[in-house]
Every structure is written in C-alpha cells, then in structure tokens.
Enzyme design. Structure first.
Site: not given
Ligand code: ADP
Length: 160
Positions: A18, A42, A91, A129
């Site tokens: 992120h 949730k 990703r 995450s």
């Molecule tokens: P969501 O539940 O909306 O997917 P996340 O917190 O998982 O929320 O992810 C938010 C954003 O960050 C999404 O666009 C996701 O693709 C991006 N993201 C998550 N992990 C990575 C990573 N390892 N590298 C780059 N972008 C990421």
C-alpha cells in the site's frame, strides 16, 4: 484545480505494498487521500482508529497525504472531497478482473470519475493484508511486510 486522488481500501493492516502505491502516486497528484472504508456491521482485525494512526505515522514526512474514514460508497466520498480520481493497485490478473468491474461501475455512477491503476512492483506482488493477518494469527513475524515505521510492537496489543 488541484488533482486529488482517493486511495480506498480496508488497510487491515496497511502494508509495504500500500505504501509503495501511495508514494509512487505522489508525483502524479497534488493530494492523496487514503480512505479507509469500513462497514459498522463487519468486524475488522485492527480497530479503525489504530489503522488511521498507523497510516498517518507512515506519511508524517509529507503533507500531500491525508487519511480519512468512510462508510458507504467510494463515489460518494469522492464527491464529498471533490476528487475525480480513484487510485488502485493491481497485483495480478485476478485483481484486474475484480477492479475492472468496480471501476466501470463507478464510472457509470459518476462519469467524471477516473480510476487510475498502478502496477505493483514485483517484490510487493505477493503481499496482501489477508496473508499478513494469517501470519499474525499464528504468531509469525510480519515486520518485513509492514512500512518501516509500523512495528510488531504496534500490532501486538491486537493480536490474540
Ligand atoms: P480492498 O479490500 O479494497 O481490496 P485493500 O486494503 O486490500 O482493500 O487494498 C487497497 C488497494 O491497495 C487495492 O487497490 C489493492 O489492489 C492495493 N494493494 C493491496 N496490496 C497491495 C500490494 N501488495 N501492492 C500494491 N498494491 C496493493
């Protein structure tokens, strides 16, 4: 007009993946608002206020990044803060299919809204995450997946 991007996600927790997307977006936008979306029905792994605090700490070196929380549609938040850009990371091909549908539906709801995708750097592609939470549940060390100023000590109080 200043270019404001909204980076929505649950960030439960915020990872190096992120952080990388936000830092790479900084030259493209005047301001990036990290929008932590939540659903009051949730349960999340980490409390909302802690996620806000940790992300603010990560970006304490720049005034271009702010953190907000929002329950509801991302398009409504974008209207509220006058943003025409949603920022998302891509990703994998699976991400692409999921993101394509959301971005197209968002654009249908708000024609001025463009979703901007940045491809993940190769070293961050496997970091999610969900995996970080799984490792934590089993008492593993996730520090290598966290931004440098979020530590295992910060997370310790919230891990069972
Ligand atoms: P969501 O539940 O909306 O997917 P996340 O917190 O998982 O929320 O992810 C938010 C954003 O960050 C999404 O666009 C996701 O693709 C991006 N993201 C998550 N992990 C990575 C990573 N390892 N590298 C780059 N972008 C990421």
């Amino acid at each position: 007009m200043s270019r404001i991007a909204v980076f929505p996600g649950s960030f439960d927790p915020f990872t190096i993946g992120h952080e990388s997307i936000v830092r790479r977006a900084l030259p493209l936008f005047d301001q990036v608002i990290i929008m932590i979306g939540y659903n009051s029905e949730k349960r999340s792994f980490f409390p909302l206020e802690k996620r806000v605090e940790w992300i603010e700490k990560v970006f304490s070196d720049t005034s271009k990044v702010t953190v907000a929380t929002h329950e509801g549609l991302t398009v409504d938040f974008c209207r509220k803060v006058n943003s025409n850009h949603i920022l998302r990371g891509l990703r994998t091909a699976a991400d692409f299919e999921y993101e394509r549908a959301i971005a197209q539906v968002n654009k249908k709801m708000e024609d001025d809204l463009e979703t901007v995708f940045l491809l993940t750097t190769p070293e961050h592609t496997p970091v999610t995450s969900t995996i970080v939470r799984d490792i934590l549940r089993h008492k593993g060390d996730v520090s290598m997946f966290l931004p440098s100023n979020i530590t295992m000590k910060d997370l310790a109080d919230y891990v069972g």
